[in-house]
Design a protein around this motif. Structure first.
Motif, PDB file in Angstrom:
ATOM      1  N   PRO A 163       0.971  -1.042  -0.104  1.00 29.91           N
ATOM      2  CA  PRO A 163       0.036   0.231   0.108  1.00 29.91           C
ATOM      3  C   PRO A 163       1.275   1.493  -0.020  1.00 29.91           C
ATOM      4  O   PRO A 163       2.181   1.562   0.714  1.00 29.91           O
ATOM      5  N   LEU A 164       0.199   2.114  -0.378  1.00 30.32           N
ATOM      6  CA  LEU A 164       1.139   3.658  -1.195  1.00 30.32           C
ATOM      7  C   LEU A 164       0.707   4.336  -1.354  1.00 30.32           C
ATOM      8  O   LEU A 164      -0.643   5.403  -1.471  1.00 30.32           O
ATOM      9  N   GLU A 165       0.672   5.821  -0.411  1.00 29.98           N
ATOM     10  CA  GLU A 165       0.250   6.660  -0.139  1.00 29.98           C
ATOM     11  C   GLU A 165       0.886   7.844  -0.835  1.00 29.98           C
ATOM     12  O   GLU A 165       2.216   7.859  -0.884  1.00 29.98           O
ATOM     13  N   ILE A 166       0.387   8.466  -1.755  1.00 31.12           N
ATOM     14  CA  ILE A 166       0.815   9.773  -2.651  1.00 31.12           C
ATOM     15  C   ILE A 166       0.375  11.144  -2.298  1.00 31.12           C
ATOM     16  O   ILE A 166      -0.727  10.787  -2.422  1.00 31.12           O
ATOM     17  N   GLN A 167       0.828  12.263  -2.294  1.00 31.00           N
ATOM     18  CA  GLN A 167       0.620  13.527  -2.004  1.00 31.00           C
ATOM     19  C   GLN A 167       1.379  14.032  -2.772  1.00 31.00           C
ATOM     20  O   GLN A 167       2.820  14.281  -2.981  1.00 31.00           O
ATOM     21  N   ALA A 168       0.396  15.142  -4.357  1.00 31.04           N
ATOM     22  CA  ALA A 168       1.421  16.267  -4.344  1.00 31.04           C
ATOM     23  C   ALA A 168       0.717  17.095  -5.020  1.00 31.04           C
ATOM     24  O   ALA A 168      -0.081  17.563  -4.523  1.00 31.04           O
ATOM     25  N   ARG A 169       2.212  18.095  -5.327  1.00 31.99           N
ATOM     26  CA  ARG A 169       1.620  19.513  -5.377  1.00 31.99           C
ATOM     27  C   ARG A 169       2.416  20.013  -6.335  1.00 31.99           C
ATOM     28  O   ARG A 169       3.503  19.078  -7.462  1.00 31.99           O
ATOM     29  N   TYR A 170       2.504  21.352  -7.257  1.00 28.92           N
ATOM     30  CA  TYR A 170       3.345  21.990  -8.531  1.00 28.92           C
ATOM     31  C   TYR A 170       3.951  22.051  -8.060  1.00 28.92           C
ATOM     32  O   TYR A 170       3.943  23.269  -6.761  1.00 28.92           O
ATOM     33  N   THR A 171       5.419  22.318  -8.716  1.00 26.79           N
ATOM     34  CA  THR A 171       6.371  23.467  -8.409  1.00 26.79           C
ATOM     35  C   THR A 171       6.982  24.179  -9.715  1.00 26.79           C
ATOM     36  O   THR A 171       7.131  22.766 -10.728  1.00 26.79           O
TER      37      THR A 171
END
Length: 358
Positions: free
Chosen positions: A65-73
Motif C-alpha cells: 500500500p502506498l500513499e501519494i500526495q502531490a503538489r506543483y512547483t
C-alpha cells in the motif's frame, strides 16, 4: 508524460531500483500496479493535491500500500508535479493488529462467564456485555437503579459509587442480586475515551462456591458437635516434625481422665506413652499404612490412678492427622463377670436341686 525527472535516495530504496533504472524513464509503469494507473491519471488530470492511496510494486514484484500526495512547483523553468510517497505497509500491519486485538477483546467480553459494565456518575450504563444484558436487560437510557431494581430513586448506599469518591479499586460480595445469584464484585476506576470518569465493574458468579462453603461450614459444625459431645473419649493427634503431637480432645476425655489430659496438650505420643511401646507402634502403623486399627488392652490412667480396660481405635483422618477413640470397657467387663458368676451359681443351684430331688 509520466517521466521521472528526479527523486531522493529513499524513493529508490522503497522500490528496489538503482537511479539509472528509473530516472528519465516511465517509472510509473514499473512502480505502480496496473489497477492503480487510472487513479493516478485522474488525480493528475484534475490537478488535485490531496493525499490518496494506490498499490505500489517493488522491483521483486512485491505489492504494498502506498500513499501519494502531490503538489506543483517550478523545476528548471517549467511547472512540474512533485509527489511525496509514503509506504503504508507498517501502518496497515498495525491497523490489522489493532483490528485483531479489538475483535479478540470483543470475543472475550462476549464469552466472559460473568457481567462486565461501565457505570457513569449520572447512573447511566455506558457499556454492558452480553451476560449483563441476558440477566438484567438492555441498558438503553435506563439508570442503573431502574435497570437492576426497577426503582425510581438511586440506591443508598451503593458500593459501586464509593469508587467514584475513593478513586481506588474495591472488592466486595453481592448477595441477593435481582437474578438470585451471589457475585464477587471487582470495581476499578476507569477513564473513558472522551476523558470522563467511569467505574468498570466485573461480577463473577460464586453462587455454587458459596453454597459449597456453607455446606462445609454446616458439616464442620455438625462434626464439632458430635466430637465434643461423643460419650467415647476422642483425641486428635497431628503428625509433624516434632513427632505425633496431641492437638485436641473432647469433653468425655477431659472428664474420664479427671482433666489430666489438659496437661498433655501439645505433648508427643512418645512422651505420653513412653512406657507403652506397643501403643506407640500402633500410632506409627496407622500413620505409615493409613489403616484403621483396633487394639484392646489394660491401661493405667494417671489422672484417676486406676487401671482401666480400654478398646483403642486408631483412625487415619489425613496424612497429618490421626483420631484416637478410647472406649472404656472396665465397667462392662465387671458387669459381664458378675453376670457370668450369677449364671454359674444358678447352674450350681439347679444341679444341686436336681441331685436332692433324685
Amino acid at each position: 508524460d509520466g517521466v521521472l525527472l528526479e527523486a531522493n535516495n529513499q524513493y529508490f530504496r522503497m522500490f528496489g531500483y538503482e537511479r539509472d533504472e528509473l530516472i528519465g524513464k516511465q517509472a510509473i509503469t514499473k512502480t505502480v500496479a496496473p489497477e492503480s494507473l487510472a487513479k493516478i491519471k485522474r488525480q493528475v488530470k484534475s490537478g488535485s493535491t490531496s493525499a490518496y492511496e494506490i498499490v505500489g510494486i517493488r522491483k521483486d514484484g512485491t505489492r504494498f500500500p502506498l500513499e501519494i500526495q502531490a503538489r506543483y512547483t517550478e523545476y528548471k523553468g517549467k511547472r512540474r508535479r512533485v509527489g511525496v510517497l509514503r509506504d503504508l505497509s507498517e501502518r496497515r500491519k498495525l491497523e490489522n493488529s489493532l483490528i485483531i486485538e479489538q475483535r479478540r477483546m470483543e470475543m472475550l467480553l462476549e464469552a466472559f462467564p460473568g457481567f462486565i459494565y461501565l457505570q457513569a456518575p449520572d447512573y447511566s450504563v455506558r457499556y454492558a456485555n452480553p451476560y449483563f444484558i441476558e440477566h438484567y436487560g438492555q441498558p438503553k437510557d435506563k439508570p442503573c437503579y431502574k435497570l437492576l431494581w426497577n426503582r425510581d430513586q438511586p440506591c443508598e448506599p451503593c458500593n459501586t459509587f464509593k469508587v467514584f469518591e475513593t478513586k481506588v479499586p474495591a472488592i466486595w460480595e453481592w448477595s441477593g442480586s435481582p437474578d438470585g445469584k451471589t457475585y464477587m464484585i471487582y470495581d476499578h476506576p476507569f477513564i473513558d475515551v472522551d476523558g470522563s470518569e467511569l467505574v468498570l465493574e466485573i461480577g463473577i458468579d460464586v453462587t455454587e462456591r458459596k453454597l459449597a462453603e456453607n455446606a462445609v461450614k454446616e458439616g464442620e459444625k455438625r462434626f464439632e458437635s458430635f466430637f465434643r459431645n461423643s460419650p467415647i473419649e476422642t483425641f486428635v493427634w497431628e503428625v509433624c516434625a516434632e513427632g505425633i503431637v496431641l492437638r485436641d480432645y473432647n469433653d468425655a476425655a477431659l472428664t474420664n481422665t479427671s482433666e489430666t489430659v489438659a496437661k498433655f496438650l501439645g505433648v508427643t505420643a512418645e512422651e505420653i506413652y513412653n512406657d507403652r511401646p506397643d501403643i506407640l507402634e500402633l500410632f506409627r502403623d496407622c500413620q505409615m499404612n493409613r489403616r484403621k486399627i483396633h487394639f484392646e488392652t489394660d491401661y493405667f490412667t494417671r489422672g484417676t490412678q486406676r487401671l482401666r480396660h480400654i478398646v483403642y481405635t486408631f483412625v487415619p483422618v489425613s496424612d497429618s492427622l490421626i483420631m484416637l477413640h478410647a472406649e472404656d470397657k472396665t465397667e462392662s467387663l465387671k458387669l459381664q463377670a458378675r453376670l457370668n458368676q450369677v449364671q454359674k451359681m444358678e447352674s450350681i443351684g439347679n444341679l444341686a436341686g436336681g441331685i436332692a430331688h433324685d
